[in-house]
Design an enzyme around this catalytic site. Structure first.
Site, PDB file in Angstrom:
ATOM      1  N   HIS A 188      57.056  78.668 123.163  1.00  0.00           N
ATOM      2  CA  HIS A 188      55.828  77.950 122.448  1.00  0.00           C
ATOM      3  C   HIS A 188      55.426  76.747 123.004  1.00  0.00           C
ATOM      4  O   HIS A 188      54.363  76.416 123.288  1.00  0.00           O
ATOM      5  CB  HIS A 188      55.998  78.110 121.060  1.00  0.00           C
ATOM      6  CG  HIS A 188      56.245  79.228 120.406  1.00  0.00           C
ATOM      7  ND1 HIS A 188      57.154  80.224 120.281  1.00  0.00           N
ATOM      8  CD2 HIS A 188      55.459  79.927 119.236  1.00  0.00           C
ATOM      9  CE1 HIS A 188      57.159  81.205 119.708  1.00  0.00           C
ATOM     10  NE2 HIS A 188      55.733  80.930 118.703  1.00  0.00           N
ATOM     11  N   GLU A 226      46.974  88.740 123.422  1.00  0.00           N
ATOM     12  CA  GLU A 226      46.208  87.751 124.216  1.00  0.00           C
ATOM     13  C   GLU A 226      45.456  88.308 125.400  1.00  0.00           C
ATOM     14  O   GLU A 226      44.370  87.957 125.730  1.00  0.00           O
ATOM     15  CB  GLU A 226      47.216  86.846 124.676  1.00  0.00           C
ATOM     16  CG  GLU A 226      47.720  85.896 123.750  1.00  0.00           C
ATOM     17  CD  GLU A 226      48.958  86.658 122.824  1.00  0.00           C
ATOM     18  OE1 GLU A 226      49.380  87.646 123.330  1.00  0.00           O
ATOM     19  OE2 GLU A 226      49.309  86.101 121.829  1.00  0.00           O
TER      20      GLU A 226
END
Lengths: 322, 320
Positions: free
Chosen positions: A123, A54
């Site tokens: 998540h 990321e």
């Protein structure tokens, strides 16, 4: 009017904006796999899969945005943004200012969050307030497919970095989406239901919970006004203040942790600027200061539900002004 | 102001190094006198900066970091505007919002300077992607240190640059220090260049205090990036002879190691070589030194005369 899910509305916005502007590119974790139609139309150079990294995805978007491209990056789940914080907060958010305005950073970061899939706290973590607190960034979280499409188109055209949060619980709900290439300005809330007695302000999936609560309240003779913020920064302060000026009662509802959440900012805004309108204390309903559990009942318990919202609003309306 | 043309005369390389040294020493003394904030200098590393920057073309783009004075000055930055920036004045390259640590100068092709160690590495692929996708010929040069090479962003950046065929010349200025920690305590390998092979990126090391060696290596490296449109890593081996952040007593520094590197000072080495081979006379050397000190004096006067930004500028340029 065509019916699309929020997920497909995102794809429709990407398609339209990539057709409109050849500098728009999209890359991220599996975007070229999952949105194959974009690769088919725009080619593998403009639509790319990336490593699961990321930081470099966001950093690459920052560098590209500063030098002529308009990247949209998909980082999948909001907690993964932790790996991209330096790039988004220190680079995208600050380098325009720190360079004396020499650069702008037209980039959009997509991330999913919220209850619905039982994916657990790594998540599912509604981190949108972090980015509201970081200068230079804009933050959007739509609650319908139509808004998602129109707001994403505006976010892509915006010359600032935009964090665009997708509520997992809403992702595959269908909704009517205008076929024309409509955009919506960032920073404008919408009043979904008019009412005189109490204002329910929310964003993301709890907007629906507020609408359900408003139905319940109507049955009790209480007219609730429901506002969907849609953008968290810029925040449509005028819409909130106008409504509270009318109703005198405010319930702010969100799924994110209540502590230092958006609701705290809105409560402070109203306390500072509309105190004399208030007929009752402001109520904030939000998630607990706890990681979100995977277990379905616990996950759902972290989200303000319609019954809780209706009960809180009814209590406010029952309270007499001092 | 545009990027200056690469030096064609070896005396220009010497003059650039002298200018960088004098500029940074003026900040050190200004800081000691309480006139300026402290800074991170690149004293001792001048050849590494000058050699690489003079190998670049005007349309190449540079990303750099908190030790950027050499890159900026070698690229043709005005020392007056740089000092104004350091002093937080309106005429600084970034209107006084950057200070010394994050100066960008878009007009010189010095884009996106970050003091977050490794951030330059994270942004470089995006800049190179723009160059590639928008059909621009310039390559991207990313300056970072051995400290940044120990960040995850180094490895993520090299992997992506190799994967996507991005025209990036990675330049690691291995100055042996990662803030207050010696490189030996923090790196599993002797050289950062060793790590490039893991990503199939060609790499080499060069003696970083020899400006002519750096220039030659950088010219070859830049040509390879230009031709292949793929990344390359050049490691310049040098030494930070001052502390991490001024003022710094360097009490943590091995004095024998410092003395050995001071004896290899890049400016003295260049000057002696030019004097020995007849490219420079003692009178010309003195004239160079005079010209540099005059430029710094003029720059200081310019910076001190520049006003502070007005309070209304506090929230300007946050959003586009």
């Amino acid at each position: 009017m065509p019916t699309l899910t929020l997920y497909d509305a995102v794809g429709a916005a990407l398609t339209e904006e990539m057709r409109r502007d050849s500098s728009v590119i999209a890359f991220g974790e599996g975007i070229a796999t999952k949105r194959r139609e974009l690769v088919d139309e725009f080619g593998g150079l403009r639509v790319r899969n990336t490593p699961l990294a990321e930081g470099i995805i966001a950093g690459t978007a920052v560098g590209a945005a500063a030098t002529g491209l308009r990247p949209v990056v998909d980082l999948l789940f909001a907690p993964f943004l932790c790996y991209a914080m330096d790039e988004l907060v220190n680079s995208a958010g600050k380098l325009r200012y720190m360079s004396g305005g020499q650069f702008s950073f037209p980039l959009v970061t997509l991330a999913m969050t919220g209850a619905g899939w039982g994916v657990g706290a790594q998540h599912n973590h509604n981190v949108e307030a972090w980015f509201v607190h970081s200068p230079g960034l804009k933050v959007v979280m739509p609650s319908t497919p139509a808004d998602a499409k129109a707001l994403l188109k505006s976010a892509i055209r915006d010359d600032n970095p935009v964090l665009f949060f997708l509520d997992i619980g809403l992702l595959y709900q269908p909704g009517e989406v205008p076929a024309d290439e409509q955009t919506l300005p960032l920073g404008r809330a919408t009043v979904l239901r008019n009412g005189q007695d109490v204002t329910l302000v929310s964003y993301g999936k709890t907007v629906q919970h507020c609408q359900q609560a408003a139905e319940t309240l109507a049955g009790q003779g209480i007219a609730a006004e429901v506002i969907d913020l849609r953008s968290l920064k810029p925040l449509d302060e005028a819409a909130i203040l106008t409504s509270v000026g009318k109703t005198g009662r405010l319930v702010v509802v969100h799924e994110a942790n209540r502590l230092c959440g958006i609701g705290a900012e809105i409560a402070a805004l109203v306390a500072e600027q509309a105190f004399s309108s208030l007929k009752a204390p402001i109520v904030r309903l939000g998630g607990p200061d706890a990681p979100i559990a995977a277990s379905y009942p616990l996950e759902q318990a972290s989200v303000p539900q319609a019954a809780t919202i209706a009960a809180a609003a009814a209590r406010l309306c029952a309270a007499q002004p001092a | 102001m545009k990027p200056s043309h690469p030096a064609s005369d070896p005396r220009q390389l010497l003059e650039q190094m002298l200018l960088i040294r004098a500029y940074e020493e003026s900040i050190v003394s200004g800081s000691a006198a309480g006139k300026m904030p402290g800074t991170c200098t690149s004293v001792g590393q001048e050849a590494a900066a000058v050699g690489v920057v003079n190998a670049l073309a005007a349309d190449d783009l540079i990303l750099t970091n908190h030790r950027s004075a050499g890159h900026l000055l070698a690229r043709g930055a005005d020392p007056g505007r740089l000092l104004a920036e350091v002093m937080g004045r309106r005429d600084g390259y970034c209107k006084g919002r950057s200070g010394s640590l994050h100066i960008s100068a878009k007009e010189l092709g010095v884009v996106l300077t970050s003091t977050i160690v490794g951030a330059e590495l994270s942004m470089a692929p995006g800049v190179a992607l723009s160059q590639t996708m928008l059909g621009r010929p310039g390559i991207v040069v990313c300056f970072f240190g051995d400290g940044a090479a120990c960040e995850g962003s180094f490895h993520e950046s090299l992997n992506l640059a190799a994967l996507w065929n991005l025209p990036i010349l990675y330049v690691c200025e291995n100055n042996q220090w990662q803030a207050f920690v010696h490189r030996r305590e923090a790196m599993s390998r002797e050289h950062v260049a060793d790590w490039a092979a893991a990503y199939s990126i060609p790499a080499r090391t060069v003696e970083g205090n020899d400006v002519f060696a750096v220039l030659a290596a950088a010219q070859a490296a830049a040509a390879e990036v230009r031709d292949s449109r793929r990344p390359y890593l050049l490691e310049t081996c040098t030494y930070r002879t001052r502390g991490h952040l001024e003022p710094d007593d360097q009490g943590y520094v091995d004095q024998a190691e410092l003395a050995a590197w001071l004896a290899r000072d890049p400016i003295a080495a260049c000057r002696n070589r030019l004097l020995a081979n007849g490219s420079l006379t003692p009178a010309q050397a003195a004239a160079l030194a005079d010209r540099v000190s005059t430029r710094i004096a003029v720059a200081q006067a310019f910076a001190e005369a520049s006003p502070f930004p007005a309070a209304e500028e506090l929230c300007r340029d946050v959003y586009a």
